[in-house]
Design an enzyme around this catalytic site. Structure first.
Site, PDB file in Angstrom:
ATOM      1  N   ALA A 148      -6.894 -53.832   9.880  1.00  0.00           N
ATOM      2  CA  ALA A 148      -6.539 -53.784   8.460  1.00  0.00           C
ATOM      3  C   ALA A 148      -6.433 -55.164   7.827  1.00  0.00           C
ATOM      4  O   ALA A 148      -6.452 -55.295   6.613  1.00  0.00           O
ATOM      5  CB  ALA A 148      -5.229 -53.033   8.280  1.00  0.00           C
TER       6      ALA A 148
ATOM      7  N   ARG B 247      -8.881 -66.454   6.404  1.00  0.00           N
ATOM      8  CA  ARG B 247      -9.444 -67.730   6.864  1.00  0.00           C
ATOM      9  C   ARG B 247     -10.951 -67.691   7.112  1.00  0.00           C
ATOM     10  O   ARG B 247     -11.577 -68.716   7.389  1.00  0.00           O
ATOM     11  CB  ARG B 247      -8.704 -68.191   8.134  1.00  0.00           C
TER      12      ARG B 247
ATOM     13  N   THR C  76       2.022 -55.481  12.507  1.00  0.00           N
ATOM     14  CA  THR C  76       1.280 -54.730  13.540  1.00  0.00           C
ATOM     15  C   THR C  76       1.982 -53.426  13.900  1.00  0.00           C
ATOM     16  O   THR C  76       1.333 -52.418  14.174  1.00  0.00           O
ATOM     17  CB  THR C  76       1.105 -55.589  14.800  1.00  0.00           C
TER      18      THR C  76
ATOM     19  N   TYR D  18      -7.662 -54.596  19.004  1.00  0.00           N
ATOM     20  CA  TYR D  18      -7.785 -55.285  17.722  1.00  0.00           C
ATOM     21  C   TYR D  18      -9.263 -55.411  17.335  1.00  0.00           C
ATOM     22  O   TYR D  18     -10.092 -55.777  18.176  1.00  0.00           O
ATOM     23  CB  TYR D  18      -7.134 -56.682  17.818  1.00  0.00           C
TER      24      TYR D  18
ATOM     25  N   ASP E 200     -10.747 -57.546  15.750  1.00  0.00           N
ATOM     26  CA  ASP E 200     -11.278 -58.909  15.710  1.00  0.00           C
ATOM     27  C   ASP E 200     -11.227 -59.605  17.070  1.00  0.00           C
ATOM     28  O   ASP E 200     -11.329 -60.821  17.161  1.00  0.00           O
ATOM     29  CB  ASP E 200     -10.525 -59.743  14.659  1.00  0.00           C
TER      30      ASP E 200
ATOM     31  N   ASN F  19     -10.365 -65.695  13.819  1.00  0.00           N
ATOM     32  CA  ASN F  19      -9.664 -65.902  12.550  1.00  0.00           C
ATOM     33  C   ASN F  19     -10.481 -66.717  11.571  1.00  0.00           C
ATOM     34  O   ASN F  19     -10.301 -66.605  10.368  1.00  0.00           O
ATOM     35  CB  ASN F  19      -8.323 -66.599  12.787  1.00  0.00           C
TER      36      ASN F  19
ATOM     37  N   ALA G  35     -62.903 -67.005  14.270  1.00  0.00           N
ATOM     38  CA  ALA G  35     -61.862 -67.693  13.497  1.00  0.00           C
ATOM     39  C   ALA G  35     -61.954 -67.319  12.021  1.00  0.00           C
ATOM     40  O   ALA G  35     -63.045 -67.216  11.463  1.00  0.00           O
ATOM     41  CB  ALA G  35     -62.024 -69.191  13.662  1.00  0.00           C
TER      42      ALA G  35
ATOM     43  N   ALA H 202     -71.552 -64.958  10.656  1.00  0.00           N
ATOM     44  CA  ALA H 202     -70.422 -65.733  10.123  1.00  0.00           C
ATOM     45  C   ALA H 202     -70.454 -65.756   8.602  1.00  0.00           C
ATOM     46  O   ALA H 202     -71.526 -65.776   7.993  1.00  0.00           O
ATOM     47  CB  ALA H 202     -70.472 -67.151  10.679  1.00  0.00           C
TER      48      ALA H 202
ATOM     49  N   ARG I  60     -75.213 -63.004   3.679  1.00  0.00           N
ATOM     50  CA  ARG I  60     -75.072 -64.440   3.436  1.00  0.00           C
ATOM     51  C   ARG I  60     -76.240 -64.889   2.569  1.00  0.00           C
ATOM     52  O   ARG I  60     -77.380 -64.476   2.786  1.00  0.00           O
ATOM     53  CB  ARG I  60     -75.120 -65.141   4.785  1.00  0.00           C
TER      54      ARG I  60
HETATM   55  C1  UD1 Z   1       0.110 -60.843  16.923  1.00  0.00           C
HETATM   56  C2  UD1 Z   1       1.312 -60.560  17.821  1.00  0.00           C
HETATM   57  C3  UD1 Z   1       1.534 -61.772  18.728  1.00  0.00           C
HETATM   58  C4  UD1 Z   1       0.304 -62.079  19.520  1.00  0.00           C
HETATM   59  C5  UD1 Z   1      -0.897 -62.244  18.593  1.00  0.00           C
HETATM   60  C6  UD1 Z   1      -2.162 -62.337  19.399  1.00  0.00           C
HETATM   61  C7  UD1 Z   1       2.809 -59.098  16.570  1.00  0.00           C
HETATM   62  C8  UD1 Z   1       4.014 -59.037  15.753  1.00  0.00           C
HETATM   63  N1  UD1 Z   1       2.467 -60.325  17.014  1.00  0.00           N
HETATM   64  O1  UD1 Z   1       0.480 -61.920  16.102  1.00  0.00           O
HETATM   65  O2  UD1 Z   1       2.621 -61.522  19.607  1.00  0.00           O
HETATM   66  O3  UD1 Z   1       0.496 -63.239  20.295  1.00  0.00           O
HETATM   67  O4  UD1 Z   1      -1.030 -61.112  17.715  1.00  0.00           O
HETATM   68  O5  UD1 Z   1      -3.224 -62.629  18.545  1.00  0.00           O
HETATM   69  O6  UD1 Z   1       2.189 -58.091  16.856  1.00  0.00           O
HETATM   70  N2  UD1 Z   1      -2.948 -56.074  11.506  1.00  0.00           N
HETATM   71  C9  UD1 Z   1      -3.057 -54.897  10.813  1.00  0.00           C
HETATM   72  N3  UD1 Z   1      -2.066 -54.558   9.927  1.00  0.00           N
HETATM   73  C10 UD1 Z   1      -0.994 -55.340   9.732  1.00  0.00           C
HETATM   74  C11 UD1 Z   1      -0.890 -56.543  10.442  1.00  0.00           C
HETATM   75  C12 UD1 Z   1      -1.883 -56.883  11.332  1.00  0.00           C
HETATM   76  O7  UD1 Z   1      -4.031 -54.166  10.960  1.00  0.00           O
HETATM   77  O8  UD1 Z   1      -0.156 -54.962   8.916  1.00  0.00           O
HETATM   78  C13 UD1 Z   1      -4.017 -56.443  12.458  1.00  0.00           C
HETATM   79  C14 UD1 Z   1      -4.742 -57.690  11.986  1.00  0.00           C
HETATM   80  O9  UD1 Z   1      -5.915 -57.318  11.273  1.00  0.00           O
HETATM   81  C15 UD1 Z   1      -5.105 -58.385  13.286  1.00  0.00           C
HETATM   82  C16 UD1 Z   1      -4.025 -57.929  14.258  1.00  0.00           C
HETATM   83  O10 UD1 Z   1      -3.423 -56.790  13.675  1.00  0.00           O
HETATM   84  O11 UD1 Z   1      -6.331 -57.945  13.804  1.00  0.00           O
HETATM   85  C17 UD1 Z   1      -2.998 -58.991  14.557  1.00  0.00           C
HETATM   86  O12 UD1 Z   1      -2.351 -59.320  13.352  1.00  0.00           O
HETATM   87  P1  UD1 Z   1      -1.886 -60.795  13.059  1.00  0.00           P
HETATM   88  O13 UD1 Z   1      -1.180 -60.817  11.768  1.00  0.00           O
HETATM   89  O14 UD1 Z   1      -3.024 -61.720  13.263  1.00  0.00           O
HETATM   90  O15 UD1 Z   1      -0.810 -60.994  14.210  1.00  0.00           O
HETATM   91  P2  UD1 Z   1      -0.307 -62.362  14.764  1.00  0.00           P
HETATM   92  O16 UD1 Z   1       0.683 -62.919  13.842  1.00  0.00           O
HETATM   93  O17 UD1 Z   1      -1.436 -63.203  15.154  1.00  0.00           O
HETATM   94 CA    CA Z   2      -3.874 -63.277  14.886  1.00  0.00          CA
END
Ligand code: UD1
Ligand code: CA
Length: 455
Positions: free
Chosen positions: A10, A15, A79, A100, A102, A225, A379, A422, A439
């Protein structure tokens, strides 16, 4: 046992500085999210749930062909909040795996190892140890080395910040337990987010053992990221592909200068590949094929013993055994070359079949044609296949010889063993075994002088 994988996708990916949602950026010509889905689908009895937010319409559209359950997270509140959105899809008896969108390079083997650690009284957590753990959630253990909680970077005290073992975010847990803990998540932390990581301390409080597994390497659990990280993971992925090729019997002049954006339906032995070769889509390459520098091959079949000289582009084509292509040749879709065909410099072929042993060695365009065996095309020959509105076919029968700089205006049929003089422009069918030419007669003018300059 049913497995449900929740893929968090989500986040906006600010970045990346892009209009495209982050998970739709491509690695090896495939979206990040598709990489994660493809790996997940390899796990047994797995059902995938994707939590989406930013660019949802676009994301769903891109992955429309996959069997996924889509759950929208309208506001990104953390998360834990993201996983809460999918709670209704989880049965008590499910095993839930959190991934995840990503994190594209995670391997099936790693996930299977992790899943083997989950039970009704244990949770499995994938961790990794980093020289620089800044930004990650830290794995906090007690004196017996048992995990007791995860502390996010922004909530960690000085001592906790020194911990180098970090949370990858990837975990597996029983559905019943997860749903129970999700209900208890609070956002009383420095980011005012609902942290999924808080379930670890809840598990410990409930007497559930947290079993950790170390990721086999950092790159496997790295998220994207920004575009620097994307490029880094692309190189990691490509080096893996290169090594797999070499282990399968392919010689690479430089494993750092090959790109595989897709897969091989067949890969023979003793293939040699020079630098800067790109494979796209699904290709089949047989034994003893040699591929020169700067060649692009897409969705094609290259049969045994073929030599492809540098700087060729081959797309949706079949190249028969022992043929020789290039340098600087372009085989466009629906080109079918039989065995021992020679296609040389600056030759373009489209939607044409060319039978055994025929040669088109220099500067030609062959389109919508059927060419027999043992044909020699001089050719500069052009099949004029297009009148500006419709396309027409050229047929050149076995053994024909087309003189240089000829234009064959389709539809036209060149007879068996026919010779075309040719420089001819052929607009009518030509008989077998005769010389046909259009020709103007060559003349020389005696006593002719070059004009003199006016004084
Ligand atoms: C999170 C972890 C952290 C871990 C790190 C690894 C938590 C609180 N922290 O931190 O412990 O070391 O990942 O990369 O879980 N996302 C959603 N919805 C949201 C928030 C995030 O779908 O509301 C998705 C983001 O798109 C992303 C992933 O969850 O793919 C991680 O979110 P992000 O905000 O990057 O977490 P970090 O702060 O990096
Ligand atoms: Ca992250």
């Amino acid at each position: 046992m049913a497995l449900k994988t929740i893929i968090l996708a989500a986040g906006q990916g600010t970045r990346m500085c892009s209009k495209l949602p982050k998970v739709l950026h491509k690695l090896a010509n495939k979206t990040l999210l598709q990489h994660v889905c493809d790996t997940s689908f390899k796990l047994k009895n797995n059902h995938l749930i994707v939590v989406y937010g930013h660019g949802g319409v676009q994301v769903k559209h891109e992955l429309a062909s996959l069997n996924l359950t889509w759950i929208e997270q309208t506001q990104q509140l953390g998360t834990g909040h993201a996983v809460q959105q999918a709670a209704a899809e989880i049965e008590d008896s499910d095993t839930v795996l959190i991934l995840y969108g990503d994190v594209p390079l995670l391997k099936q083997q790693t996930l299977n190892n992790l899943l083997s650690k989950v039970s009704s009284n244990s949770l499995a957590l994938l961790t990794v140890t980093l020289n620089n753990p800044t930004g990650y959630g830290r794995i906090i253990r007690d004196n017996n080395q048992q995990v007791i909680k995860i502390v996010e970077q922004k909530d960690a005290d000085a001592l906790e910040q020194q911990v180098q073992e970090v949370n990858t975010g990837i975990l597996a847990v029983q559905g019943k337990k997860l749903k129970h803990w999700l209900l208890q998540l609070q956002n009383d932390n420095s980011q005012q987010e609902y942290y999924l990581t808080d379930v670890i301390a809840m598990a410990v409080a409930d007497g559930i053992e947290v079993k950790t597994q170390q990721a086999p390497n950092v790159d496997e659990v790295l998220g994207v990221n920004n575009r620097i990280q994307l490029a880094h993971l692309e190189r990691v992925y490509q080096l893996e592909q290169a090594e797999a090729l070499m282990l399968a019997g392919v010689s690479l002049c430089d494993p750092n200068r090959i790109d595989v954006r897709g897969s091989f339906s067949k890969l023979g032995q003793d293939i040699t590949i020079d630098i800067n070769v790109i494979f796209i889509g699904t290709n089949s390459i047989a034994d003893n094929v040699t591929i020169g520098a700067n060649v692009i091959i897409k969705n094609s079949t290259i049969e045994s013993g073929v030599v492809i000289l540098p700087n060729c582009i081959i797309e949706d084509a079949v190249v028969g055994a022992d043929s020789r292509i290039g340098p600087f040749a372009r085989l466009r879709p629906q080109t079918k070359l039989a065995a021992k065909v020679h296609v040389g410099n600056f030759v373009e072929i489209k939607k044409s079949s060319i039978a055994t042993g025929s040669k088109i060695n220099h500067l030609s365009y062959i389109g919508d044609s059927i060419i027999g065996s043992g044909v020699n095309i001089g050719a500069g020959t052009i099949t004029c296949n297009y009148d500006g509105v419709n396309k027409f076919q050229t047929i050149i029968q076995d053994g024909a010889f087309i003189g240089s700089n000829s234009q064959l205006v389709a539809p036209v049929n060149i007879g068996k063993n026919a010779t075309i003089g040719a420089g001819s422009t052929i607009t009518k069918n030509t008989p077998d075994a005769q010389l046909t030419l259009t020709r103007a007669k060559q003349i020389s003018i005696k006593n002719w002088h070059r004009p003199l300059k006016n004084s």
